[in-house]
Write an enzyme that holds these catalytic residues in place. Structure first.
Site, PDB file in Angstrom:
ATOM      1  N   GLY A  12       0.830  -1.197   0.000  1.00 22.06           N
ATOM      2  CA  GLY A  12       0.000   0.000   0.000  1.00 22.06           C
ATOM      3  C   GLY A  12       0.863   1.246   0.000  1.00 22.06           C
ATOM      4  N   CYS A  52       5.231  -6.275   1.774  1.00 15.48           N
ATOM      5  CA  CYS A  52       5.569  -4.857   1.665  1.00 15.48           C
ATOM      6  C   CYS A  52       4.898  -4.061   2.786  1.00 15.48           C
ATOM      7  CB  CYS A  52       5.228  -4.325   0.274  1.00 15.48           C
ATOM      8  SG  CYS A  52       6.035  -2.748  -0.108  1.00 15.48           S
ATOM      9  N   TYR A  53       3.892  -3.235   2.477  1.00 13.58           N
ATOM     10  CA  TYR A  53       3.178  -2.517   3.540  1.00 13.58           C
ATOM     11  C   TYR A  53       2.602  -3.508   4.539  1.00 13.58           C
ATOM     12  CZ  TYR A  53      -0.227   0.524   5.873  1.00 13.58           C
ATOM     13  OH  TYR A  53      -0.960   1.222   6.811  1.00 13.58           O
ATOM     14  N   HIS A  93       8.225  -8.189  -3.087  1.00 14.68           N
ATOM     15  CA  HIS A  93       6.981  -8.637  -3.722  1.00 14.68           C
ATOM     16  C   HIS A  93       7.192  -9.990  -4.410  1.00 14.68           C
ATOM     17  CE1 HIS A  93       4.474  -4.992  -3.254  1.00 14.68           C
ATOM     18  NE2 HIS A  93       5.641  -4.356  -3.265  1.00 14.68           N
ATOM     19  N   GLU A 147       4.968 -11.869  -5.573  1.00 17.02           N
ATOM     20  CA  GLU A 147       3.907 -12.119  -6.551  1.00 17.02           C
ATOM     21  C   GLU A 147       4.262 -11.632  -7.953  1.00 17.02           C
ATOM     22  OE1 GLU A 147       2.905  -8.031  -4.785  1.00 17.02           O
ATOM     23  OE2 GLU A 147       3.870  -9.897  -4.166  1.00 17.02           O
ATOM     24  N   ASP A 161     -15.008 -13.665 -22.873  1.00 14.76           N
ATOM     25  CA  ASP A 161     -15.765 -13.697 -21.619  1.00 14.76           C
ATOM     26  C   ASP A 161     -17.240 -13.976 -21.862  1.00 14.76           C
ATOM     27  OD1 ASP A 161     -13.332 -13.013 -20.516  1.00 14.76           O
ATOM     28  OD2 ASP A 161     -13.818 -10.883 -20.373  1.00 14.76           O
ATOM     29  N   LYS A 199      -8.665 -13.989 -16.357  1.00 18.00           N
ATOM     30  CA  LYS A 199      -8.806 -14.220 -17.795  1.00 18.00           C
ATOM     31  C   LYS A 199      -8.356 -15.625 -18.211  1.00 18.00           C
ATOM     32  CE  LYS A 199      -9.721 -11.664 -20.788  1.00 18.00           C
ATOM     33  NZ  LYS A 199     -10.990 -11.438 -21.530  1.00 18.00           N
TER      34      LYS A 199
END
Length: 552
Positions: A55, A82-83, A198, A200, A256, A398
């Site tokens: 954040g 992180c935050y 991070h 991710e 979609d 997706k």
């Protein structure tokens, strides 16, 4: 048996979708919720683990966003990123300060080998790939080395100006960098973990392995999130919800809406009517192509209605330049057209939409920032003349939508077609939308896609594989800029077309594709010579973030 789940609590981090996506790559279901969701709601959800995102704020500042300290006493494993790591330190009695030297980008990080979070990190799981990150290569195929202290040495992605100056009592430091004394910490007994970097993002070496260790080794997940189960469960739930009612599906022909339509058709058959609204903002010839696939002579047993509403949309968009307003207008017009069609065919109980999870997240979760409204989320008008809206793909990313499509038996050429936004060319035309501008961008886009397709096919025929430069998504857009040019000894004052092409694995982050220069030159020459009203062609090099994949 209830499905196991990991919850991501959002503190305003730009990578929240990536965290959830990486967890799902581990075959563990994951949802994003606002940081202030409340302990009672969390307990009710019964998650196997909780991940706290990054954040923009400081945990000690006036604008700090804080969760309840009791979160760490629930007995549910927690991973702060992180935050989220700084928050974990702050709320558990540690010390967080402004870093003497902030870190941003790839950073050499030293990991303690005895941390369960970094278990087996020197081995590579099957399926892991080497990814380009736009700043160079993070080579996940290369072995993870150890230094003379027996610590793993990896490249991680840092993005912070504060840092954990002192870990809380009872927490062991499990990683550090040259400028960050507590790059990771843990209290294994309480199952609380925190990393300043991070894991991710694709820039962090073995980051997915770290998240896999958290969800499997710490949270005890078994991995029961599979597309075959999702499809089977969704069909049963749709049948139960709809009963003997009737449903109206918004069919655009994109991935979609196509998957949503086939899923609904498998569940309720002829109780479903699919309405294809040609709003005049589709790619060149796409309206006819959609009808050929899903219409009366197509491969699917659907009730299909085509509505040619181009003039209505152009009129509604006349004089409108602001992107969010254009999205809202297009979204509301869609609903109005569907209401009209519903009245023509009789009682309709449900409206079906192809909303997917990134649409929901980008349109704002809790107090999270709205990145852009989506016509099937934030663009809905206040009043909808249906009993209920069904969004069967609402919780899917997706690539999960594509996997569901394959499970449903939809042909690969439909499942893997180029992504196309709900508002169509309305957000690929900067400024006011007119029929003339639509014609320009349709023609330019058709040339661009044709040349990319030809070049990729030639490469594959010669080399037996797709070229490395083949983009995940590419299209032409029309800028609102006009400039002076010269053609055939005459002065011109025409529009500039922008070409966009990106590499991405998840459509949440993306880098511009390095398309060979000679292909771009061919595209440029054809557009200038064949598309009336264009005298300049540009190539968009912007990554996501800071940009979005679409132009507006």
């Amino acid at each position: 048996m209830a499905r196991e789940m990991v919850v991501v609590l959002d503190f305003g981090g730009q990578y929240k979708q990536l965290i959830a996506r990486r967890v799902r790559e581990c075959n563990v279901y994951c949802e994003i919720h606002p940081y202030n969701i409340g302990l009672d709601k969390l307990k009710e959800m019964n998650p196997k683990g909780i991940i706290l995102t990054g954040g923009p704020n400081s945990v000690y500042g006036d604008q700090a966003v804080l969760c309840e300290k009791e979160l760490y006493e629930l007995g549910i494993p927690v991973l702060g990123i992180c935050y989220g790591a700084q928050l974990t330190a702050f709320l558990n009695g540690g010390e967080v300060k402004t870093a003497p030297l902030s870190e941003y980008g790839k950073t050499e990080t030293f990991l303690k080998t005895d941390s369960v979070l970094f278990a087996d990190i020197d081995t590579k799981d099957a399926g892991e790939t080497t990814l380009l990150d736009g700043y160079g290569m993070v080579d996940t195929d290369a072995p993870v080395l150890k230094n003379d202290k027996g610590e793993f040495v990896v490249s991680t992605w840092m993005s912070h100006t504060d840092y954990i100056a002192k870990a809380p009592e009872g927490f062991a430091i499990s990683a550090y960098t040259a400028n960050c004394p507590v790059a990771a910490m843990e209290n294994a007994d309480r199952k609380i973990y925190a990393v300043q970097f991070h894991p991710e993002v694709m820039h962090s070496q073995r980051g997915t392995k770290m998240l896999r260790n958290f969800v499997y080794k710490v949270c005890g997940c078994t991995g029961d999130w599979k597309m075959s189960d999702f499809v089977e469960r969704s069909i049963a739930e749709i049948r139960e919800k709809v009963g003997d009612g009737r449903a109206l599906c918004a069919l655009s022909g994109g991935v979609d809406s196509s998957v949503a339509a086939v899923l609904m058709s498998k569940a309720i058959g002829k109780q479903l009517t699919c309405v294809f609204v040609d709003h005049g903002l589709l790619r060149k010839n796409e309206g006819d192509e959609v009808e050929a696939v899903f219409g009366p002579n197509g491969a699917y047993d659907l009730n299909f209605i085509r509505v040619n509403a181009q003039d209505r949309f152009y009129e509604a968009l006349k004089g409108v330049e602001e992107p969010e307003k254009k999205r809202k207008i297009i979204g509301e017009m869609f609903i109005r057209v569907f209401e009209e069609e519903a009245k023509k065919i009789g009682a309709v109980d449900f409206l079906v939409q192809g909303t997917i999870y990134p649409d929901v997240v980008e349109s704002g979760i809790g107090e999270g920032a709205v990145i852009k409204s989506h016509h099937n989320v934030g663009g809905l008008p206040d009043y909808v003349d249906f009993k209920e809206i069904i969004e069967p793909l609402r919780m899917l990313f997706k690539d999960e939508v594509r996997a569901s499509g394959l499970e449903l038996g939809i042909p690969e050429h439909l499942v893997f077609r180029q992504p196309f936004p709900g508002p169509g060319l309305g957000i690929r035309i900067i400024g006011e939308v007119t029929a003339e501008k639509v014609r320009i961008v349709q023609d330019a886009d058709a040339i661009y896609r044709e040349e990319i397709g030809k070049a990729a096919a030639a490469y594959k025929e010669e080399n037996g594989k797709n070229p490395e430069w083949l983009p995940a998504q590419y299209f032409a857009a029309l800028t609102n800029m006009r400039s002076v040019g010269v053609m055939g000894d005459f002065r011109t004052y025409d529009y500039a077309v922008a070409l966009r092409a990106v590499n991405t694995s998840d459509f949440m982050t993306a880098d511009a594709t390095n398309i060979p220069w000679e292909i771009l030159q061919t595209v440029m020459n054809r557009i200038i010579n064949e598309v009336k009203g264009v005298n300049r062609v540009m190539y968009d090099l912007t990554s996501k973030p800071p940009g979005t994949i679409e132009m507006e």
